[in-house]
Design an enzyme around this catalytic site. Sequence first.
Site: not given
Length: 308
Positions: A10, A91-92, A116, A200, A249
Amino acid sequence: MTLAMVFPGQGSQSTGMQSELAEQFPIVRNTYAEADDILGYDLWARVQQGPTDKLAETTTTQPAMLAAGVAAYRVWQEAGGAIPAQLAGHSLGEYSALVCGGAASFKDAMTVVKKRAELMQDAVPVGVGAMAAILGLDDDAVISLCSEASTIGVAEPVNFNSPGQVVIAGHSTAVKQAVEIAKEHGARRAIVLPVSVPSHSSLMRGAGEALREVLAATDFKAPEVPVICASTGTAYVNNEDIRARLAAQVYSPVLWVRTIEAITGNGATRIIECGPGKVLGGLIRRIDKNLSVDMIENLASLEKALQA
């Protein structure tokens, strides 16, 4: 040269992204179309037409960035690009890496990512959470100022992106306080980011734990191409390991510096950012100036990467 590929998360999205690649490679549109039945809407139309604020909503951004990363990799394959020796995602972006590494099907990954995004959006009411970027201070200084701001709420470092660039997240009041403290300590820049989900941070633990149920129903396998987990800096191993790490995560910091150091430690001398934007390429150059970095953002950057 030993090649590694990394996938953005993102923040790299933009209205109209990948339109030029789609004109030349039908696989781009086909990849987005694969997601439509799962999402219940036309993802490509939303990405191309916006509006920008709708694309920026995490429930749209996460599926869009998964599709974008996989589409770019499929373009690379179709154009005759070399098979990378390692993969990683910010991340993603780890979901894109796991799909392209052969650890999960695109359909399964999209199903997980849809849930998610919903869980993360619902975890903290809009306005309660925030994220901010702190530039020009070392990691220890950011950890210290977060600790100081934590007297009024959660404030935690959540993205160790490059030397001198750390993103923090938590309660909006504490994050804003941390930004002010950072300025007082000489930060080159300290700004609250235009997001409402404190990704996170420990505020996302509930979302991560809820995601475990979705992941338990999803089949993964050991990656065919090694995939480095960005919350640990080590390679994913097998089905259960992938499930456990993807759940954790959600509420664990992204250790991007450690991830790139692991990739280079494994022999990579060239890295391609596989997806829209140039965010990761910029970070990688700050982490290691000796690395050759390319992108697959449009036709020109694809051609340059192929020639390299």
